[in-house]
Enzyme design. Structure first.
Site, PDB file in Angstrom:
ATOM      1  CE  LYS A 136      69.518  32.694  55.918  1.00 40.56           C
ATOM      2  NZ  LYS A 136      68.562  31.945  57.018  1.00 40.56           N
TER       3      LYS A 136
HETATM    4  O1  G3P Z   1      68.623  31.203  60.604  1.00 39.63           O
HETATM    5  C1  G3P Z   1      70.508  30.740  60.935  1.00 39.63           C
HETATM    6  C2  G3P Z   1      70.761  29.950  61.802  1.00 39.63           C
HETATM    7  O2  G3P Z   1      69.927  31.030  62.848  1.00 39.63           O
HETATM    8  C3  G3P Z   1      70.084  28.631  62.280  1.00 39.63           C
HETATM    9  O3  G3P Z   1      70.158  28.739  63.342  1.00 39.63           O
HETATM   10  O4  G3P Z   1      69.208  26.708  65.513  1.00 39.63           O
HETATM   11  O5  G3P Z   1      68.866  25.546  63.177  1.00 39.63           O
HETATM   12  O6  G3P Z   1      71.711  26.452  64.839  1.00 39.63           O
HETATM   13  P1  G3P Z   1      70.129  26.849  64.525  1.00 39.63           P
END
Ligand code: G3P
Length: 218
Positions: free
Chosen positions: A83
């Site tokens: 990633k």
């Molecule tokens: O892993 C990336 C993403 O899914 C993170 O989500 O909830 O931290 O905005 P969030």
């Protein structure tokens, strides 16, 4: 639609993998920090549990260090997707790894223009963050619609749209209606997909009525 779980919690990954409905896992530095575990052994453990893509994110932001980190991460297991952030350095690493046959997940995508670059760099996945756009009063789901439409216009774009920053079941349902390939979701959001009060009510009635028959299937 494929389901990935967005967590580094081994118990949750094992539990959801046991449903047979889990297609992969995504992690990020925040989730690794929350796990309190050592990064590389943790990714090894996750790759042993789940045969689908497991995203492991580089920590560096400069090209040279990111490239070295990516080399280590890609060798952890065949199902690792490295990633990288959606930056010039990240996309340069993406192009090189993708050309060499390694899956790359380009993360922190917030615009259709960025998604076009990720596809041109050969990413296996692009991760648009719907919840974080919603958080700043922008329409996260319209970004998914735009990217799906754009990718459908070009047969040479093979990048899958991986809906990230998912906060609730409707993000998944609406993304599926648009044709997004993958949703990566926190464990609790995946579990919420099962829920409907009429299912509970209907099942309770069937259980009571079955008792009245006095029969047993076994
Ligand atoms: O892993 C990336 C993403 O899914 C993170 O989500 O909830 O931290 O905005 P969030």
């Amino acid at each position: 639609m494929k389901f990935f779980v967005d967590t580094a919690n081994i118990d949750d990954i094992r539990d959801l993998a046991s449903t047979g409905l889990l297609d992969g896992v995504t992690t990020n530095p925040t989730l690794i920090a929350q796990s309190g575990k050592k990064f590389i052994p943790l990714i090894e453990e996750i790759c042993d549990i789940v045969s689908g893509p497991v995203s492991a994110e580089v920590a560096a932001t400069d090209y040279e260090t990111m490239r070295k980190e990516a080399e280590i991460l890609r060798k952890i297991a065949d199902n690792v997707a490295v990633k990288v952030p959606l930056t010039p350095a990240g996309l340069k690493v993406c192009k090189e790894l993708s050309d060499g046959g390694t899956m790359v997940n380009v993360t922190l995508c917030f615009s259709p223009a960025q998604a076009i670059l990720a596809a041109k760099a050969g990413a296996a996945f692009v991760s648009p963050f719907v919840g974080r756009l919603d958080d700043v009063s922008m329409d996260g789901l319209s970004l998914i619609a735009d990217i799906v439409t754009i990718y459908e216009n070009y047969t040479d774009f093979t990048t899958e749209v991986l809906v990230a920053s998912v906060r609730h079941p409707l993000h998944i349902v609406e993304s599926a209606k648009m044709g997004a390939h993958v949703a990566t979701c926190p464990p609790d959001v995946i579990r919420k997909l099962y829920n409907h009060p009429l299912t509970d009510k209907g099942l309770a009635a069937f259980v009571e009525d079955w008792k009245k028959t006095g029969q047993s299937i076994l």
